[in-house]
Motif scaffolding. Structure first.
Motif, PDB file in Angstrom:
ATOM      1  N   ARG A 117       0.826  -1.212   0.000  1.00  0.00           N
ATOM      2  CA  ARG A 117       0.000   0.000   0.000  1.00  0.00           C
ATOM      3  C   ARG A 117       0.859   1.260   0.000  1.00  0.00           C
ATOM      4  N   GLY A 118       0.547   2.176  -0.910  1.00  0.00           N
ATOM      5  CA  GLY A 118       1.247   3.456  -0.945  1.00  0.00           C
ATOM      6  C   GLY A 118       2.583   3.394  -1.676  1.00  0.00           C
ATOM      7  N   VAL A 119       2.980   2.201  -2.117  1.00  0.00           N
ATOM      8  CA  VAL A 119       4.272   2.062  -2.808  1.00  0.00           C
ATOM      9  C   VAL A 119       4.043   1.706  -4.283  1.00  0.00           C
ATOM     10  N   ASP A 121       0.766   0.037  -5.245  1.00  0.00           N
ATOM     11  CA  ASP A 121      -0.627  -0.389  -5.488  1.00  0.00           C
ATOM     12  C   ASP A 121      -1.267   0.411  -6.625  1.00  0.00           C
ATOM     13  N   HIS A 122      -0.724   1.602  -6.915  1.00  0.00           N
ATOM     14  CA  HIS A 122      -1.281   2.390  -8.025  1.00  0.00           C
ATOM     15  C   HIS A 122      -0.871   1.823  -9.383  1.00  0.00           C
ATOM     16  N   ASN A 127       1.087  -2.011   7.876  1.00  0.00           N
ATOM     17  CA  ASN A 127       0.047  -1.193   7.224  1.00  0.00           C
ATOM     18  C   ASN A 127       0.065  -1.377   5.713  1.00  0.00           C
ATOM     19  N   GLY A 128       0.903  -2.315   5.226  1.00  0.00           N
ATOM     20  CA  GLY A 128       1.122  -2.399   3.785  1.00  0.00           C
ATOM     21  C   GLY A 128       0.260  -3.390   3.033  1.00  0.00           C
TER      22      GLY A 128
END
Ligand code: SAM
Ligand code: SF4
Length: 344
Positions: free
Chosen positions: A182-184, A186-187, A220-221
């Motif tokens: 997440r935030g690394v 995932d986009h 949180n990932g």
């Protein structure tokens, strides 16, 4: 290195049997993942800490002769499929010769490899000629700069060359692994999924796991697979192809695409009931469950006076006591080995 929980040698060694090994829960265990080295030419942030890695000294690693003997005995206990992994397996000297010996072992039906592909291009054809069937290649980003950051120095151009060489050498069906954090990255999931429209590859999205040294990445990932499936479905539509079999990935396909999508949901939807695998570390420990610490030392028996029959009995014992499942839902995390020692 931290202490390793070594299980006692069984009091009564089972006599040799030709029956394939089953564990106490009725699962047939026939798939061995061999870590050829704990070293790597990348430092993926979800796999290894940037600093402070301690690697096993060379004399502790199984030699090729020890590995080949062990694979022969594992095959006698019913292991059929072998995957070479690491660390980075292409760093192992005489990889081609090792592949050839393992592929020619009676009872072994398939040898495959998981690699970061940085060094794959020049050896892909030799590996295929030696008997390697397929490769899984890790690729967490299509952006060279993000890729470099995630892997702490990796060169995406060379990895692409490795992917192309693997395809040309027939190391197929090719599977590409992406650990989604997440935030690394995932986009990038839609772009990675899009690759399968024109290519007959399986793009697999893996939930990040809390292994030793990087456990905080998973805090949180984790992006649950169902979230990714919904996102991809909204963009392209998705056909469901199958639930877990021996493969831990749930598979889908974008309608009309040449390739497939796989989702490995070790955290949100563990596949322990269909687990068919064990891991051999580069220093000769049979590791019974990826996310637990239980190990059994085969190197001591290999280097001691252990006969083939005794080794086979140890392996059958290890299979029998394989834990049912991991303990993450109860807050039990692995404490001994990092992913780069276990090979994924
Ligand atoms: N170096 C090779 C590679 O990266 O493909 C083989 C070894 S690597 C440990 C095997 C697989 O484990 C890779 O697909 C990698 O992405 C995955 N992996 C590493 N750390 C992970 C983690 N914390 N959670 C989930 N998968 C992880
Ligand atoms: Fe190396 Fe593979 Fe771990 Fe990345 S995931 S650091 S390439 S062992």
């Amino acid at each position: 290195m931290m202490p390793i929980e070594l299980l006692e040698k069984p009091q009564t060694l089972q006599t040799r049997s030709n029956a394939p090994a089953h564990d106490a829960h009725g699962r047939r265990i026939n798939y061995l993942r061999i870590s050829l080295t704990d070293r790597c030419n990348f430092r993926c942030f979800y796999c290894m800490p940037e600093w402070g890695m301690q690697f096993a000294p060379k004399p502790e690693l199984l030699t090729n002769a020890e590995l080949i003997r062990l694979v022969r005995i594992m095959a006698q206990t019913g292991f059929e499929k072998i995957r070479l992994t690491g660390g980075e397996p292409t760093l192992r000297r005489d990889l081609v010769g090792l592949v050839e010996a393992i592929a020619n072992t009676p009872g072994i039906s398939e040898v495959s490899m998981t690699t970061n592909a940085l060094l794959l291009a020049p050896i892909a054809q030799q590996l295929a000629d030696a008997g390697l069937k397929r490769v899984n290649i890790s690729i967490d980003s299509l952006n060279p700069e993000s890729f470099r950051k995630i892997t702490r120095g990796g060169d995406l151009t060379r990895v692409w060359a490795g992917i192309e060489a693997a395809e040309q050498a027939g190391l197929t069906p090719l599977k590409l692994n992406c650990v989604v954090v997440r935030g690394v990255n995932d986009h990038e999931v839609l772009d990675l999924a899009r690759l399968t429209i024109d290519k007959p590859w399986q793009m697999r999205f893996i939930e990040v796991m809390p292994l030793v040294g990087v456990a905080e990445v998973a805090d949180n990932g984790v992006v649950p697979s169902n979230q990714l499936i919904a996102q991809i479905e909204a963009e392209f539509g998705l056909d469901f192809l199958g639930w877990y079999g021996a493969d831990p990935a749930r598979t889908y396909q974008i309608p009309g695409a040449q390739g497939k999508l796989g989702f490995i949901s070790s955290i949100s939807d563990p596949f322990c009931a269909t687990c068919n695998r064990m891991r051999l570390t580069a220093d000769g420990k049979l590791h019974l469950c990826l996310l637990r610490d239980n190990e059994l030392d085969l190197r001591a028996a290999l280097r001691g006076s252990g006969s083939d029959e005794e080794l086979e009995a140890l392996i059958r014992h290890a299979v029998w006591i394989k834990p049912w499942g991991h303990g993450l839902p109860d807050g039990v995390k692995p404490t001994v080995r990092g992913m780069s020692e276990l090979g994924g």
